[in-house]
Design an enzyme around this catalytic site. Structure first.
Site, PDB file in Angstrom:
ATOM      1  N   PHE A   1     -56.054  54.328 -13.849  1.00 37.01           N
ATOM      2  CA  PHE A   1     -57.250  55.149 -14.076  1.00 37.01           C
ATOM      3  C   PHE A   1     -57.347  55.582 -15.554  1.00 37.01           C
ATOM      4  CE2 PHE A   1     -58.286  59.881 -13.847  1.00 37.01           C
ATOM      5  CZ  PHE A   1     -59.611  59.700 -14.193  1.00 37.01           C
TER       6      PHE A   1
ATOM      7  N   GLY B   1     -52.338  50.583 -10.013  1.00 36.97           N
ATOM      8  CA  GLY B   1     -53.413  50.137 -10.906  1.00 36.97           C
ATOM      9  C   GLY B   1     -54.247  49.063 -10.230  1.00 36.97           C
TER      10      GLY B   1
ATOM     11  N   VAL C   1     -42.619  47.811 -15.982  1.00 35.35           N
ATOM     12  CA  VAL C   1     -41.953  48.311 -17.195  1.00 35.35           C
ATOM     13  C   VAL C   1     -40.538  48.821 -16.921  1.00 35.35           C
ATOM     14  CG1 VAL C   1     -44.028  48.832 -18.548  1.00 35.35           C
ATOM     15  CG2 VAL C   1     -43.068  50.598 -17.066  1.00 35.35           C
TER      16      VAL C   1
ATOM     17  N   TYR D   1     -44.431  39.574 -29.068  1.00 31.67           N
ATOM     18  CA  TYR D   1     -45.051  40.200 -30.249  1.00 31.67           C
ATOM     19  C   TYR D   1     -43.998  40.490 -31.314  1.00 31.67           C
ATOM     20  CZ  TYR D   1     -48.644  41.008 -26.741  1.00 31.67           C
ATOM     21  OH  TYR D   1     -49.559  40.844 -25.747  1.00 31.67           O
TER      22      TYR D   1
ATOM     23  N   SER E   1     -47.296  55.093 -14.216  1.00 36.18           N
ATOM     24  CA  SER E   1     -46.676  55.819 -13.095  1.00 36.18           C
ATOM     25  C   SER E   1     -47.711  56.054 -12.009  1.00 36.18           C
ATOM     26  CB  SER E   1     -46.159  57.200 -13.543  1.00 36.18           C
ATOM     27  OG  SER E   1     -45.601  57.886 -12.439  1.00 36.18           O
TER      28      SER E   1
ATOM     29  N   ASN F   1     -36.987  51.863 -21.403  1.00 34.53           N
ATOM     30  CA  ASN F   1     -37.383  50.551 -21.925  1.00 34.53           C
ATOM     31  C   ASN F   1     -38.428  50.680 -23.028  1.00 34.53           C
ATOM     32  OD1 ASN F   1     -35.751  48.827 -20.430  1.00 34.53           O
ATOM     33  ND2 ASN F   1     -37.245  48.565 -18.775  1.00 34.53           N
TER      34      ASN F   1
ATOM     35  N   TYR G   1     -41.730  62.722  -8.653  1.00 34.43           N
ATOM     36  CA  TYR G   1     -42.642  62.702  -9.803  1.00 34.43           C
ATOM     37  C   TYR G   1     -42.229  63.738 -10.846  1.00 34.43           C
ATOM     38  CZ  TYR G   1     -47.206  62.517 -12.215  1.00 34.43           C
ATOM     39  OH  TYR G   1     -48.222  62.374 -13.140  1.00 34.43           O
TER      40      TYR G   1
ATOM     41  N   THR H   1     -56.920  65.310 -14.083  1.00 34.06           N
ATOM     42  CA  THR H   1     -57.955  64.549 -14.796  1.00 34.06           C
ATOM     43  C   THR H   1     -58.767  63.783 -13.762  1.00 34.06           C
ATOM     44  OG1 THR H   1     -56.430  64.346 -16.653  1.00 34.06           O
ATOM     45  CG2 THR H   1     -58.295  62.847 -16.645  1.00 34.06           C
TER      46      THR H   1
END
Ligand code: UDP
Length: 317
Positions: A13, A38, A59, A72, A83, A107, A153, A183
């Site tokens: 989001f 996601g 990740v 990269y 998360s 990481n 969390y 949010t």
């Protein structure tokens, strides 16, 4: 010349709105997401752009640093937005939530160290737990139940803040810590279980609005474009201690439900269900630090933000 910027959790989001703004400003964005909460739909419109790479990866995984270093040569900035963030999601994925806040955070800090990049960590108002001080200032240490349903969390984000502070002290890494309060906006999942999508879809469908407990508990809701602006200002700043980002416009859930009914002209009625355990009673950010150090404060009003969000929910029904 734009920068090369990694957004971990970029299909989520907040992460996807951040990717939009960074690409619009001319930066090359690499979005990393494992899509557990996601959604590729959030970044579909960016997929064709030469300024946007999508990497489907966790990740928290052990090969992450080498994989990205192999892709990269140079990276300027990293935003760690990865998360699950809805209580319903992180209770469903407690181990993944703990892993991404710990292994995932480490990481990304190691990547930043290797690249000499700046990194912004998305922390949360949940580090204050069920706060005994109100409104919450950054100096408050919080009141968290370490073994409760929300601890996966809360404690992973507290670990994230602790390891970030260790990298600052030990390596002089340029780390920014955002404590993000509630949010809302387009691209929240309709069924993510949080109060905004729940009340919104209930009101739009004239269904009962489900208030947990007596509804006197409060939250303060920030529209997503304001939040993204705050994140980018924080990244550009020299503040390496936590900063609250949120809208101090505090409401009880009862007032929130009544406002939504009125705003959307809904026929919904209010029903009360059981309050989940450890649900924080009050929450409102003190944003003095963000105002003074970042020149930031939210601009979008509750009515404006809720109407924009309602348009999105109507379309995606
Ligand atoms: N809540 C509610 N009805 C719902 C969903 C949530 O009354 O259908 C309440 C919840 O108990 C909490 C507040 O709304 O007090 C905000 O919940 P949310 O899940 O959005 O996020 P939180 O701020 O608790 O992380």
């Amino acid at each position: 010349m734009g920068k090369r910027i990694i957004v971990a959790g970029g299909a989520g989001f907040i992460g996807s709105h951040l990717c939009d703004t960074l690409v619009k400003e001319g930066h090359s964005v690499a979005c990393i997401d494992n899509l557990i909460t996601g959604d590729k739909k959030n970044i579909d419109h960016l997929m064709g752009s030469e300024k946007f790479d999508y990497i489907e990866a966790d990740v928290s995984s052990s090969g992450l640093v080498e994989m990205i270093r192999g892709k990269y040569q140079h990276v300027d900035e990293i935003y760690d937005m990865a998360s699950p963030a809805s209580p319903v999601d992180y209770v469903m994925y407690p181990i993944e939530t703990l892993m991404v806040g710990s292994f995932g955070a480490k990481n990304l800090l190691d990547l930043a160290l290797g690249y000499g990049a700046r990194i912004l960590m998305a922390s949360t108002s949940e580090v204050y737990g069920d706060p005994l001080e109100h409104p919450q200032k950054e100096e408050y240490w919080g009141n968290v139940n370490p073994v409760g349903v929300r601890s996966c969390y809360d404690e992973s984000k507290r670990f994230m803040e602790a390891i970030s502070s260790a990298y600052i002290r030990k390596h002089g890494l340029k780390v920014r810590i955002a404590r993000i309060f509630n949010t809302y906006g387009p691209r929240m999942r309709l069924n993510d279980g949080r109060v905004v999508p729940n009340f919104m879809s209930q009101a739009l469908n004239d269904k009962d609005i489900t208030i947990y407990g007596d509804g006197l508990q409060t939250r303060s809701f920030c529209y997503v474009s304001d939040l993204v602006d705050g994140l980018m200002r924080l990244m550009a700043s020299d503040v390496n201690t936590p900063v609250n980002l949120g809208n101090p416009d505090e409401k009880s859930m009862l007032d929130f439900a009544n406002n939504i009914i009125k705003l959307l002209g809904s026929k919904s009625r209010i029903v009360h269900l059981e309050l989940p355990p450890d649900d924080p009673q009050r929450r409102r950010p003190d944003i003095t630090k963000a105002k003074n150090r970042l020149g930031w404060e939210p601009k979008v009003t509750f009515e404006q933000g809720m109407m924009r969000t309602a348009e999105y929910f109507k379309k995606s029904r």
